[in-house]
Design an enzyme around this catalytic site. Sequence first.
Site, PDB file in Angstrom:
ATOM      1  N   ALA A  90      -4.304 -11.990   5.092  1.00  0.00           N
ATOM      2  CA  ALA A  90      -4.087 -11.705   6.190  1.00  0.00           C
ATOM      3  C   ALA A  90      -3.770 -10.591   6.946  1.00  0.00           C
ATOM      4  O   ALA A  90      -4.385  -9.784   6.722  1.00  0.00           O
ATOM      5  CB  ALA A  90      -1.958 -11.916   5.126  1.00  0.00           C
TER       6      ALA A  90
ATOM      7  N   ARG B 234      -3.455 -14.906   0.297  1.00  0.00           N
ATOM      8  CA  ARG B 234      -2.070 -14.102   1.148  1.00  0.00           C
ATOM      9  C   ARG B 234      -2.559 -14.485   2.787  1.00  0.00           C
ATOM     10  O   ARG B 234      -3.370 -14.458   3.123  1.00  0.00           O
ATOM     11  CB  ARG B 234      -2.080 -13.047   1.152  1.00  0.00           C
TER      12      ARG B 234
ATOM     13  N   HIS C  51      -6.169 -11.130  -0.344  1.00  0.00           N
ATOM     14  CA  HIS C  51      -5.302 -10.673   0.909  1.00  0.00           C
ATOM     15  C   HIS C  51      -6.378 -11.352   2.306  1.00  0.00           C
ATOM     16  O   HIS C  51      -7.117 -10.806   2.724  1.00  0.00           O
ATOM     17  CB  HIS C  51      -5.678  -9.038   1.064  1.00  0.00           C
TER      18      HIS C  51
ATOM     19  N   THR D 173       1.003  -0.834   0.163  1.00  0.00           N
ATOM     20  CA  THR D 173       0.403  -0.001   0.497  1.00  0.00           C
ATOM     21  C   THR D 173       1.165   1.566   0.061  1.00  0.00           C
ATOM     22  O   THR D 173       1.621   1.576   0.925  1.00  0.00           O
ATOM     23  CB  THR D 173      -0.930  -0.056   1.175  1.00  0.00           C
TER      24      THR D 173
ATOM     25  N   TYR E 136      -6.533  -8.131   7.999  1.00  0.00           N
ATOM     26  CA  TYR E 136      -8.025  -7.527   7.225  1.00  0.00           C
ATOM     27  C   TYR E 136      -8.882  -9.150   7.547  1.00  0.00           C
ATOM     28  O   TYR E 136      -8.926  -9.922   8.109  1.00  0.00           O
ATOM     29  CB  TYR E 136      -7.475  -7.208   5.979  1.00  0.00           C
TER      30      TYR E 136
HETATM   31  C1  LIG Z   1       4.815  -0.101   2.717  1.00  0.00           C
HETATM   32  C2  LIG Z   1       4.344  -0.973   2.407  1.00  0.00           C
HETATM   33  C3  LIG Z   1       2.936  -1.570   2.992  1.00  0.00           C
HETATM   34  C4  LIG Z   1       2.518  -2.848   2.687  1.00  0.00           C
HETATM   35  N1  LIG Z   1       1.167  -2.791   1.697  1.00  0.00           N
HETATM   36  C5  LIG Z   1       0.682  -4.401   1.960  1.00  0.00           C
HETATM   37  C6  LIG Z   1      -0.462  -4.468   1.857  1.00  0.00           C
HETATM   38  O1  LIG Z   1      -1.311  -3.724   1.119  1.00  0.00           O
HETATM   39  N2  LIG Z   1      -0.611  -5.460   1.370  1.00  0.00           N
HETATM   40  C7  LIG Z   1      -0.685  -6.427   2.269  1.00  0.00           C
HETATM   41  O2  LIG Z   1      -0.798  -8.197   1.936  1.00  0.00           O
HETATM   42  N3  LIG Z   1       1.163  -5.902   2.808  1.00  0.00           N
HETATM   43  C8  LIG Z   1       1.422  -5.054   2.432  1.00  0.00           C
HETATM   44  N4  LIG Z   1       2.752  -4.996   3.244  1.00  0.00           N
HETATM   45  C9  LIG Z   1       3.230  -6.170   3.643  1.00  0.00           C
HETATM   46  C10 LIG Z   1       5.061  -6.531   2.714  1.00  0.00           C
HETATM   47  O3  LIG Z   1       4.082  -6.653   1.423  1.00  0.00           O
HETATM   48  C11 LIG Z   1       5.602  -7.610   3.081  1.00  0.00           C
HETATM   49  O4  LIG Z   1       4.582  -8.432   3.398  1.00  0.00           O
HETATM   50  C12 LIG Z   1       5.882  -6.554   4.086  1.00  0.00           C
HETATM   51  O5  LIG Z   1       7.154  -5.506   4.104  1.00  0.00           O
HETATM   52  C13 LIG Z   1       7.840  -7.951   5.076  1.00  0.00           C
HETATM   53  O6  LIG Z   1       8.196  -7.938   3.951  1.00  0.00           O
HETATM   54  P1  LIG Z   1       9.870  -7.436   3.480  1.00  0.00           P
HETATM   55  O7  LIG Z   1      10.383  -7.824   4.840  1.00  0.00           O
HETATM   56  O8  LIG Z   1      10.552  -7.723   2.385  1.00  0.00           O
HETATM   57  O9  LIG Z   1       9.477  -5.957   3.410  1.00  0.00           O
HETATM   58  C14 LIG Z   1       3.275  -3.448   3.372  1.00  0.00           C
HETATM   59  C15 LIG Z   1       4.629  -3.613   3.715  1.00  0.00           C
HETATM   60  C16 LIG Z   1       5.439  -2.098   3.418  1.00  0.00           C
HETATM   61  C17 LIG Z   1       6.021  -1.603   4.307  1.00  0.00           C
END
Ligand SMILES: Cc1cc2nc3c(=O)[nH]c(=O)nc-3n(C[C@H](O)[C@H](O)[C@H](O)COP(=O)(O)O)c2cc1C
Length: 359
Positions: free
Chosen positions: A175, A225, A173, A24, A178
Amino acid sequence: MKLLEQIKIGNYTLKNSMVMAPMTRSRANFDGIVGDNTVLYYTQRVSAGLIISEAINISKQAIGSPLTPGIYTSEQISAWKKITQAVHEKGGVIYAQLWHTGRVGHSLVKNGEKPVSPSPLAIEGQQHFTSEGMKDYETPRELSIEEIKNIVQDYKQAAINAMEAGFDGVELHSAFGYLPNQFLAESVNQRNDQYGGNTENRNRFVLEIMQEMIKAIGSDKVAIRISPTSTYNSIIHQNPLEQFTALIEDLNKMPLSYIHIMNVPFPADKFPLYPANSVETFGKLTQHKVIANCGYTKETGEEELEKGIAKLISYGTLFLANPDLPKRFELNAELNQPDRATMYGGQDQGYTDYPFLNQ
Ligand SMILES: Cc1cc2nc3c(=O)[nH]c(=O)nc-3n(C[C@H](O)[C@H](O)[C@H](O)COP(=O)(O)O)c2cc1C
């Protein structure tokens, strides 16, 4: 390097096994329409084998946070078309992540409407970002059975709309607390009807959505997810092993393109029944391709693929800050660091201005 090897997902051959995780970025307009800077943002990251879009609201009711995009009006669908076309022109594959926030919202960002949930229980110990600053969560309104059935249809319509917008598939989604995750967890779902009260009933909402979406858009285009050990948004499972084992066994009967497992750290002393490693525990049970997520680097991602349970690794913050992440992994190059201040909301800064290697 396994991370850079091709892999098949549904009907698509991905150019590598690296996935851009859904993120997001809160840069849509007030009508949930994404703009040209979002076209640029996604096309910059087209070297990912698979891009999963930011979470996209399936309906007006689904909205929880300001400036998040939707896929339920023709203007929203047209705006996404520009993105999928641009990604396809550059040889990319892009799935839409479909979102209903349930109780993770506030009436101040929902035109005065109260958030909804399986049971009238508020999130505790956290606050929500609104136009008037941070606010405590409100007690949500309990959904009726008729409303639940209508939301399942909203997901189906959103999946159809995602196809019209040119996405290659959709990810539910389910996870991070939500709405679908709210149905799975006893700490939120205290219903005594067909949608609560036991494992099978708590799984029903998710399974109905998946079935409807598959019926509507075909097999191998629908994915999910899950985050079995995440406690974010006051999600607590009495027995996640039993809940998610049953869910995965039922998902095994469906033609999915993948299952995306978030391996979220949790306080192990407080939750002795939680499995230490969700990818290992639940990944072994699924017949679908596993995308593993949370905190992976190049090295740990490669190690995870070597183990053989996960077939793909998704990267969130690393893709956010490094549009050319696969190239950087290939060359062992230095990585840009993500700027937390510009993650949610704002303009191009921290969105489309992270430099490529040769810049
Ligand atoms: C800015 C931001 C926005 C995120 N928005 C979502 C989202 O819209 N949907 C979702 O399932 N996870 C969202 N996440 C979680 C990421 O998909 C991911 O699971 C999380 O960053 C951990 O992975 P990483 O360690 O590679 O960053 C978001 C994470 C960040 C940093």
